[in-house]
Design an enzyme around this catalytic site. Sequence first.
Site, mmCIF file in Angstrom:
data_model
loop_
_atom_site.group_PDB
_atom_site.id
_atom_site.type_symbol
_atom_site.label_atom_id
_atom_site.label_comp_id
_atom_site.label_asym_id
_atom_site.label_seq_id
_atom_site.Cartn_x
_atom_site.Cartn_y
_atom_site.Cartn_z
ATOM 1 N N ASP A 83 -12.682 -8.712 4.303
ATOM 2 C CA ASP A 83 -13.946 -8.694 3.554
ATOM 3 C C ASP A 83 -14.549 -10.097 3.530
ATOM 4 O O ASP A 83 -15.757 -10.278 3.702
ATOM 5 C CB ASP A 83 -13.735 -8.220 2.102
ATOM 6 C CG ASP A 83 -14.002 -6.726 1.929
ATOM 7 O OD1 ASP A 83 -13.743 -5.973 2.884
ATOM 8 O OD2 ASP A 83 -14.465 -6.319 0.841
ATOM 9 N N LYS A 139 2.783 -15.381 2.813
ATOM 10 C CA LYS A 139 2.984 -16.143 1.576
ATOM 11 C C LYS A 139 4.483 -16.429 1.483
ATOM 12 O O LYS A 139 5.164 -16.073 0.514
ATOM 13 C CB LYS A 139 2.462 -15.302 0.385
ATOM 14 C CG LYS A 139 2.434 -16.025 -0.950
ATOM 15 C CD LYS A 139 1.357 -17.080 -1.071
ATOM 16 C CE LYS A 139 1.500 -17.837 -2.378
ATOM 17 N NZ LYS A 139 0.636 -19.024 -2.471
ATOM 18 N N ASP A 198 -6.693 -6.829 4.131
ATOM 19 C CA ASP A 198 -7.767 -6.154 3.399
ATOM 20 C C ASP A 198 -8.683 -7.198 2.769
ATOM 21 O O ASP A 198 -9.902 -7.146 2.906
ATOM 22 C CB ASP A 198 -7.152 -5.251 2.312
ATOM 23 C CG ASP A 198 -8.220 -4.555 1.490
ATOM 24 O OD1 ASP A 198 -9.181 -4.048 2.091
ATOM 25 O OD2 ASP A 198 -8.113 -4.542 0.244
ATOM 26 N N ASP A 210 -3.402 -18.099 0.755
ATOM 27 C CA ASP A 210 -4.391 -18.788 -0.088
ATOM 28 C C ASP A 210 -5.120 -19.856 0.722
ATOM 29 O O ASP A 210 -6.342 -20.002 0.646
ATOM 30 C CB ASP A 210 -3.744 -19.364 -1.366
ATOM 31 C CG ASP A 210 -2.457 -20.130 -1.104
ATOM 32 O OD1 ASP A 210 -1.937 -20.095 0.032
ATOM 33 O OD2 ASP A 210 -1.947 -20.776 -2.046
ATOM 34 N N TYR A 248 0.825 -1.215 0.000
ATOM 35 C CA TYR A 248 0.000 0.000 0.000
ATOM 36 C C TYR A 248 0.857 1.262 0.000
ATOM 37 O O TYR A 248 0.443 2.297 -0.523
ATOM 38 C CB TYR A 248 -0.889 0.048 1.252
ATOM 39 C CG TYR A 248 -2.220 -0.627 1.113
ATOM 40 C CD1 TYR A 248 -2.314 -1.968 0.779
ATOM 41 C CD2 TYR A 248 -3.395 0.082 1.340
ATOM 42 C CE1 TYR A 248 -3.542 -2.589 0.680
ATOM 43 C CE2 TYR A 248 -4.627 -0.529 1.238
ATOM 44 C CZ TYR A 248 -4.694 -1.868 0.910
ATOM 45 O OH TYR A 248 -5.921 -2.475 0.819
HETATM 46 C C1 IPM Z 1 -10.555 -1.003 3.788
HETATM 47 C C2 IPM Z 1 -10.741 -0.413 2.404
HETATM 48 C C3 IPM Z 1 -9.555 0.501 2.117
HETATM 49 C C4 IPM Z 1 -8.293 -0.350 2.137
HETATM 50 C C5 IPM Z 1 -9.663 1.296 0.814
HETATM 51 C C6 IPM Z 1 -10.965 2.040 0.690
HETATM 52 C C7 IPM Z 1 -8.499 2.229 0.643
HETATM 53 O O1 IPM Z 1 -10.894 -1.412 1.471
HETATM 54 O O2 IPM Z 1 -10.484 -0.219 4.765
HETATM 55 O O3 IPM Z 1 -10.516 -2.225 3.895
HETATM 56 O O4 IPM Z 1 -7.931 -0.946 1.118
HETATM 57 O O5 IPM Z 1 -7.661 -0.400 3.180
HETATM 58 MG MG MG Z 2 -11.053 -3.371 2.299
#
Ligand code: IPM
Ligand code: MG
Length: 360
Positions: free
Chosen positions: A251, A191, A247, A223, A141
């Site tokens: 999700d 990884k 990240d 993975d 990042y």
């Molecule tokens: C998160 C989001 C952010 C990230 C984006 C919006 C920059 O996906 O907070 O998980 O990638 O960290």
């Molecule tokens: Mg995210």
Amino acid sequence: MRYKIALLAGDGIGPAVLDEGIKVLNAIEQKFGYCFEYEKALIGGCAYDDCGKPLPDSTVKIAKDSDAVYLGAVGDWKYDALPPEVRPEKALLGIRKELNLFANLRPSIVFDELLESSTLKPGIIKNVDIMIVRELTGDVYFGQPRGIDYINGERAGFNNMIYFEKEIERIAHVAFQTAMKRNKRLCSVDKANVLDASRLWREVVTSVSNSYPEVELTHMYVDNAAMQLIRNPRQFDVLLTGNIFGDILSDEASMISGSLGMLPSASLSNNEKGLYEPIHGSAPDLKGKNVVNPIATILSAAMMMRYSFGKDIAASTIENAVKSVLRQGYRTPDICFGKAIQVGTTQMGDLIAKEILTAD
Ligand code: IPM
Ligand code: MG
């Protein structure tokens, strides 16, 4: 007890969910006699519209002068064509870096009341309680060099996955300390079979583990972790990840609990200061419809009480109020099924705030 809270509502549904979070904070103030002083500031697309910068200096100053930052969400498709440096997302990365918020805590908890809302089978997800500890200010990042350039006459896009030993060490300590307060099991994700950055990651995490003999440390390739999270999520207690892996996996972990709209987060520095936000995005298509779930934002306020203000009772009061309202059958559309009573964003906030005030 006075606390200064910076309110960064942002774009899309950000302001709507933050309003419900503020309702809950008002109820907490009333119940426990605290005093929250709010200061609003612009972040994301709305800040860009106002002054040409997604993260104005004045916003950074307000955030730095506060005890905690409460954030909605940033981003809208209408900014998609902007150069990367002024895109709304850049503001989020910028504020994390400015406040040195290197530790991102993302809990994934399955409420019994919502067992049926997940796309996974209830038998697989019952009692899931995972804490993802994601490093937030390093990795691909932020690594240099980065860019799009000509290499050997051809355009190439590149980012640098780089982790410094000290960065790995400090996030590993957070993860081990988190595990010590829970079930003392830590799984570090990397990884290391392919990436050098991960080889160092594994080595440093293993050496930090010497200071925490009670914590059982395991390592897992990313993975495999992605697969194990949906195969048998109950095997995990604390997951430690770098920025990009966290990240993606957070999700995925959010869907175990049924909806992205349920999960809060805390981004912490090595002082008490923190930024609290739902893990979902700005969902511009849902703006103004009073349909989004404010619970992720409301539970983020609970994390604020716990991690920035050291108020565990206030934190559990918020969490219990959420559970109680769900138990009474109220649901926003994202988690509504069967005989549940469908309510909108503002009603959900009202119900939870009322529950806080009436609970003993
Ligand atoms: C998160 C989001 C952010 C990230 C984006 C919006 C920059 O996906 O907070 O998980 O990638 O960290
Ligand atoms: Mg995210």
